[in-house]
Design an enzyme around this catalytic site. Structure first.
Site, PDB file in Angstrom:
ATOM      1  N   LYS A 365       0.847  -1.189   0.000  1.00 36.33           N
ATOM      2  CA  LYS A 365       0.000   0.000   0.000  1.00 36.33           C
ATOM      3  C   LYS A 365       0.883   1.240   0.000  1.00 36.33           C
ATOM      4  CE  LYS A 365      -3.212   2.692   2.827  1.00 36.33           C
ATOM      5  NZ  LYS A 365      -3.945   2.825   4.101  1.00 36.33           N
ATOM      6  N   GLU A 415      -8.310  11.782  13.068  1.00 38.88           N
ATOM      7  CA  GLU A 415      -7.493  10.609  13.403  1.00 38.88           C
ATOM      8  C   GLU A 415      -6.547  10.869  14.572  1.00 38.88           C
ATOM      9  OE1 GLU A 415      -4.498   7.403  11.184  1.00 38.88           O
ATOM     10  OE2 GLU A 415      -5.441   9.027  10.057  1.00 38.88           O
ATOM     11  N   GLU A 459      -7.435  -2.231   2.741  1.00 37.98           N
ATOM     12  CA  GLU A 459      -6.721  -1.036   3.202  1.00 37.98           C
ATOM     13  C   GLU A 459      -6.834  -0.881   4.711  1.00 37.98           C
ATOM     14  OE1 GLU A 459      -6.766   3.835   2.538  1.00 37.98           O
ATOM     15  OE2 GLU A 459      -7.979   2.535   1.248  1.00 37.98           O
ATOM     16  N   GLU A 594     -12.117  11.132  -4.181  1.00 39.02           N
ATOM     17  CA  GLU A 594     -11.972  11.069  -2.720  1.00 39.02           C
ATOM     18  C   GLU A 594     -11.161  12.259  -2.207  1.00 39.02           C
ATOM     19  OE1 GLU A 594      -9.662   8.234   0.476  1.00 39.02           O
ATOM     20  OE2 GLU A 594     -10.939   7.226  -1.012  1.00 39.02           O
TER      21      GLU A 594
END
Length: 621
Positions: A365, A415, A459, A594
């Protein structure tokens, strides 16, 4: 000799353009140049005196007259918001003129022997006041008393705090201040992570949860050009103590300290932290105004210098709170450009996907990002933008870090990187993105699509399992609960998991920071392979975007991940950052969409109507 006129206000605030003879610069070589008019030849110095200099004086007179008129209009009408803009020469309605000043102090990282503790570290609580506007006078009186009886120590840090019975808004307080550096940090909610504040001996303020902190000036700062190290961490912890839980160092660390620092991020260094000179603490039902003085003879920052600097900063503290009544900034977007462009983005994503599919590659990733440059018709006050972000800040961290003479790094991050209180540690995994639905039924449908998407699950699992493995190396036990759930924000929703554990030692805090950053959510997996791909393919400097942003305390520390963030510059430019995770099955166009979704909160605010301003003393109703 170069001649300049004094700036009326710093360009950071852009409330009034500076006037300078630089605007009329002409280069003359008086010894060799002559101007010929037919048969008449005039030496250049005479030409300058007869023609050019009178034009200069007339231009200057007109400029000063316009400026004087603007200032007189503002003085005559306190709520007037006229501003002369260098963008087009027109007058715009904006906020009142305010001078910006910068405080100076010592760099705590310059002390080589940081294992030697500081001489004095204490907090003194002063008598409480009923309203915020009475608190600055209390602090000034305490500082005057301290002048007549200074502490007998070569180094120290002392915090004086005034409990306030009314609750005030920390952003509104910061909005009214004009001193740099400045900082702001707000936790996502008044949770168990918020420290409990006990009232002083007078008993006027009972235990409350700390919600937000705004600070100006630096009692001591910490910065460096090399990557944040154990030495730098110990330098910060040297001035912090369990006995003084609200003396904290607020700041941020670069995403990749090994990459070259671009010009827009140069004032931040590889990291930048500050202990504010004056700060406003917003509690659940009350508030605190505090000042902190720090000195260290070994660093050349004596008590006398620290006292004078704090006295100067305290003199500039406004008792006002400033608030926008409307939900807009009054700006228009004149131009918008992206780095990378859409075609370049598609090529980078396809390149990453090919590498992920390559059996000889370890890359699983990689998170690619975009930097969007918004050019607006008027300059933006970063605190104003932050205050509007707070409206959309449900279940998110709001932050602002602005060193002296630098742009402001602001954000609205959902986050958490980690939170530590004593030995207890918590973190979270956040990945996968979908928009919110227009209706309740549609929102549920979109959420279910996110929960059961194979691509998003890959993910998310990568992120969660990687963080769990990292915590297991420094904790006795790790609990993951919930393992997979939806985190719903005003505009988007994510997959999330909560992780908690117990450290083997509080000194492992630096290892927590070093181990968890960067996480696969903002870099990729394996970390080094993803970092190299980003370094080779991204054509802009992330700076503090995606880096740790938060605070260190004596017994407690908390950091968010610096996403959903922007760099608000000194002029008309605002840089907005957004990223997307690339794994097997990624569609380049979907990821571009996105990015637009994640940046939409900034775009909405930058393309808005004209605001109105309200100034009040003390608390806003």
């Amino acid at each position: 000799m170069e001649t300049r006129f004094t700036r009326f206000i710093s360009i950071k605030e852009c409330s009034l353009s500076c006037l300078s003879l630089d605007n009329f610069n002409h280069s003359f070589n008086y010894s060799t140049v002559c101007f010929n008019f037919g048969l008449l030849s005039i030496p250049s110095y005479l030409f300058f005196l007869l023609f050019i200099w009178p034009i200069h004086l007339i231009s200057l007179f007109i400029s000063l007259s316009l400026t004087s008129f603007s200032l007189s209009q503002m003085a005559a009408t306190p709520n007037s918001n006229l501003k002369l803009s260098t963008l087009s020469g027109h007058l715009y309605r904006t906020k009142p003129i305010r001078r910006i000043s910068c405080s100076v102090s010592m760099n705590g990282c310059d002390y080589s022997n940081n294992r030697v503790g500081i001489g004095i570290c204490t907090t003194q609580t002063l008598p409480s006041v009923s309203k915020p506007e009475f608190a600055p006078a209390q602090l000034r009186s305490a500082l005057d008393a301290l002048q007549s009886d200074p502490p007998n120590s070569a180094s120290g840090i002392i915090r004086f705090e005034v409990p306030i019975k009314e609750r005030g808004d920390a952003i509104e307080w910061l909005h009214a201040q004009t001193t740099l550096p400045r900082c702001f940090f707000s936790s996502r909610s008044p949770s168990v992570h918020s420290p409990t504040i006990n009232g002083g001996s007078n008993g006027h303020v009972s235990s409350r949860k700390l919600l937000s902190v705004a600070g100006v000036g630096s009692a001591v700062f910490f910065t460096g050009s090399d990557p944040f190290s154990i030495h730098d961490w110990r330098s910060i912890k040297r001035v912090l103590s369990r006995e003084t839980p609200l003396i904290r160092a607020y700041g941020a660390i670069r995403f990749d300290a090994r990459s070259e620092i671009s010009v827009e991020w140069k004032d931040f260094g590889s990291f930048y932290f500050m202990v504010p000179q004056v700060e406003f603490n917003e509690l659940e039902e009350s508030s605190i105004l505090a000042m902190t003085i720090a000195w260290d003879d070994f660093l050349g920052w004596t008590w006398h210098r620290a006292f004078n600097e704090l006295q100067s900063t305290l003199h500039k503290i406004s008792p006002y709170f400033m608030k926008y009544k409307d939900s807009s900034l009054g700006t228009q977007i004149i131009n918008l450009s992206h780095i990378p462009s859409k075609p370049t983005w598609d090529n980078s994503v396809m390149k990453a996907l090919n590498l992920i599919k390559d059996r000889d590659s370890e890359l699983v990733k990689v998170v690619l990002a975009r930097c969007s440059r918004y050019l607006t018709d008027i300059c933006i006050n970063p605190v104003s933008l932050l205050s509007h972000l707070k409206v959309e800040g449900q279940n998110a961290y709001q932050f602002c870090i602005q060193p002296p003479d630098a742009p402001a790094f602001i954000g609205n991050s959902p986050e958490q990187l980690f939170h530590r209180k004593y030995l207890n540690i918590s973190s979270e995994a956040l990945a996968g993105t979908r928009p919110r639905g227009l209706t309740g039924v549609q929102d549920i449908h979109i959420g279910q699509d996110l929960l059961f998407s194979p691509k998003e699950n890959i993910e998310f699992t990568i992120v969660r399992e990687n963080i769990q493995r990292k915590l297991e190396d420094i904790c006795n036990e790790i609990i993951v609960e919930p393992k997979k759930a939806l985190r719903k924000l005003p505009r988007v929703q994510h997959l999330c998991a909560q992780l908690s554990g117990r450290l083997k030692s509080e000194d492992d805090e630096f290892e927590v920071l070093r181990t968890l950053h960067p996480s696969p959510a903002v870099c990729g997996l394996p970390t080094e392979e993803a970092r190299k791909f980003i370094e080779e393919n991204e054509k802009f400097d992330r700076g503090m975007y995606c880096g740790p942003v938060g605070w260190f305390g004596g017994a407690e520390s908390e950091f968010a991940v610096g996403i959903r963030s922007a760099l608000v510059g000194k002029g008309y430019n605002t840089l907005v950052y957004a990223g997307a995770g690339i794994v097997e099955g990624t569609n380049p166009s979907s990821e571009w969409d996105e990015l637009d979704l994640k940046a939409s909160q900034f775009k909405k605010l930058l393309q808005s109507k004209e605001p109105s301003i309200c100034l009040k003393r003390g608390k806003f109703e």
